[in-house]
Design an enzyme around this catalytic site. Structure first.
Site, mmCIF file in Angstrom:
data_model
loop_
_atom_site.group_PDB
_atom_site.id
_atom_site.type_symbol
_atom_site.label_atom_id
_atom_site.label_comp_id
_atom_site.label_asym_id
_atom_site.label_seq_id
_atom_site.Cartn_x
_atom_site.Cartn_y
_atom_site.Cartn_z
ATOM 1 N N HIS A 258 85.853 91.790 44.069
ATOM 2 C CA HIS A 258 85.010 92.975 44.252
ATOM 3 C C HIS A 258 85.774 94.087 44.961
ATOM 4 O O HIS A 258 85.657 95.258 44.597
ATOM 5 C CB HIS A 258 83.750 92.610 45.045
ATOM 6 C CG HIS A 258 82.587 92.287 44.170
ATOM 7 N ND1 HIS A 258 82.525 91.131 43.433
ATOM 8 C CD2 HIS A 258 81.466 92.991 43.863
ATOM 9 C CE1 HIS A 258 81.392 91.126 42.735
ATOM 10 N NE2 HIS A 258 80.736 92.247 42.975
ATOM 11 N N LYS B 80 73.312 83.674 45.201
ATOM 12 C CA LYS B 80 72.266 83.011 45.978
ATOM 13 C C LYS B 80 72.090 83.762 47.278
ATOM 14 O O LYS B 80 73.036 84.349 47.802
ATOM 15 C CB LYS B 80 72.618 81.544 46.233
ATOM 16 C CG LYS B 80 73.781 81.350 47.170
ATOM 17 C CD LYS B 80 73.970 79.899 47.540
ATOM 18 C CE LYS B 80 75.286 79.657 48.241
ATOM 19 N NZ LYS B 80 75.250 79.828 49.700
#
Lengths: 188, 280
Positions: free
Chosen positions: A38, A103
């Site tokens: 990222h 999650k």
């Protein structure tokens, strides 16, 4: 419990149909990316360069798989905790990313970005990494190979199990469900 | 003096690294079975069933229960009548981790510098704690620790007057803030007393206890039960999607402390509460 089968590319029309609480089985192409990947993606955007995969209508899976054993496409591959990507997510949503699988909680900034850009956040079962690996039919490293487990992989998945936890209207299952089971002092 | 070849330690660590990551412990399996019956949320029940299924697939296909095969945390109790030969004990343990993570196709998740962040590519170094004890045996406990849950752990220096209520509040606050992030149902390790570092090590060590075991001290056993009940009343549930199984167990360990302080550490473990033990 509503069960929906969806396939990628995940267009905005498909996103609108998904509601918090839906169980989904995802098929098609998805891309992996977590912390270090990222950071590089955002740097690429800041430098005005092209991203290493087509991000429009794409689904990104926050995962760092364990190594594949001989003859297997991938090792165990459960979701990693999503909040670590929060500061790096909105620019990708602005580029047309429509789905994220991970999650745990997301920041308000991400939820606002999801509402604005019409995107959805799925949770896969944390730790159910061997079970999830069975839904991954093919895996290929397509960028940042030097990052090892954190490299970006293109995955072909079939009936990848997930739950819509935050939908494009901002409905958040983590908030609504917990309240139903909380035992307050008065109830004891 | 009993002489022990460090190669035996190395081999044991290699084997335990693989075993701990591939095979879910019997204590956790039993806890899953109990939780499956007790869980009132249908989604929560389904998640627990999937976790049981996941453990079966991992065992049958010999792949890790979770892709985060952790940083290897190792507690070594060395009898003072043991003399090691054949090399350095710390090097042998790291060599065991290196071989185990390679041979077991386990994920290498360790970076050699916390700021520069370059992967060591062999999951070393391990976190090792040595204790010297009586006797001529060596006990090694290995617990691979994933960081989804480690990241949600906390320490706090309470005032002596905060007492047990202060401890309970801090544990609950830590679990509440962690929410779905550490992959509930969780196991909660609590360390009370000592110094800030001692409390943190106690909390970690508490996680190596098997689920279903209790602290021998009556008041701490009561505290474990109280905490478990209060945590499960938070409603977080499996994966944070609601339910009454937020934790499978709470383990408390304590140590003497200073008149001026009450250090508390909370170390959270995900449902894959992995730990292996060997006595050489």
């Amino acid at each position: 419990m509503i069960i929906k089968k969806i396939s990628t590319p995940l267009t905005k029309e498909k996103v609108k149909e998904l509601k918090a609480g839906d169980t989904v089985y995802i098929s098609g192409t998805i891309y992996t990316g977590r912390d270090a990947a990222h950071q590089r993606l955002i740097k690429t955007l800041q430098n005005g360069e092209k991203l290493p995969f087509p991000v429009k209508d794409a689904v990104i899976y926050y995962v760092g798989p364990s190594p594949a054993k001989p003859g297997k496409p991938i090792g165990s591959a459960g979701p990693t905790t999503s909040y670590r990507m929060d500061d790096l997510t909105v620019p990708l949503l602005e580029q047309g990313l429509t789905g994220m699988i991970g999650k745990g909680l997301r920041s308000q900034k991400v939820i606002d970005g999801m509402k604005k850009n019409e995107a959805v956040y799925f949770a896969a079962i944390g730790g159910a990494a061997a079970l999830i690996a069975n839904a991954i039919k093919k895996a290929e490293v397509i960028a940042y190979e030097d990052l090892g487990t954190e490299a970006i992989r293109k995955l072909e998945v079939e009936d990848f199990p997930a739950i819509v936890v935050i939908d494009s209207q901002g409905n958040n299952l983590y908030e609504t469900e917990r309240k139903k089971y909380e035992v307050t002092e008065e109830e004891k | 003096m009993r002489r022990l070849d460090v190669k035996r330690v190395e081999d044991a660590v290699r084997e335990m690294s693989i075993k701990a990551n591939l095979f879910l412990g019997e204590d956790v399996k039993k806890a899953f079975e109990i939780a499956k019956e007790r869980e009132s949320s249908p989604v929560g029940k389904e998640i627990i069933k999937n976790l049981i299924k996941n453990a079966e697939i991992a065992r049958n296909e010999e792949m890790p229960i979770c892709q985060d095969t952790g940083m290897a945390v190792i507690f070594v109790e060395i009898g003072q009548e043991v003399q090691f030969f054949g090399g350095n004990i710390t090097k042998a343990i790291n060599e065991g981790v290196r071989r185990g993570y390679k041979d077991g196709y386990l994920r290498k998740s360790v970076v050699k510098d916390p700021l520069i962040r370059e992967n060591t590519k062999d999951n070393t170094p391990a976190i090792i704690y040595y204790d010297i004890v009586e006797g001529d045996k060596v006990k090694i406990t290995l617990a691979p620790k994933g960081f989804g849950s480690e990241n949600m752990s906390k320490t706090k220096m309470l005032k002596p007057s905060d007492g047990v209520e202060g401890v309970i509040d801090f544990v609950l606050q830590t679990v509440e803030e962690a929410g779905p992030n550490p992959c509930p149902p969780i196991v909660v390790g609590v360390g009370i007393g000592g110094t800030i570092d001692k409390a943190a090590v106690l909390a970690k060590k508490a996680l190596t206890r098997s689920i279903g075991t209790y602290n021998q001290k009556e008041h701490l056993r009561e505290l474990e039960e109280t905490l478990l009940k209060k945590i499960n009343n938070l409603g977080i549930g499996p994966q944070g999607l609601g339910g009454n199984t937020t934790a499978l167990a709470v383990h408390v360990e304590d140590f003497a402390t200073h008149i001026a302080g009450l250090p508390v550490a909370v170390n959270i473990n995900c449902h894959a509460a992995r730990h292996e033990e060997v006595i050489l």
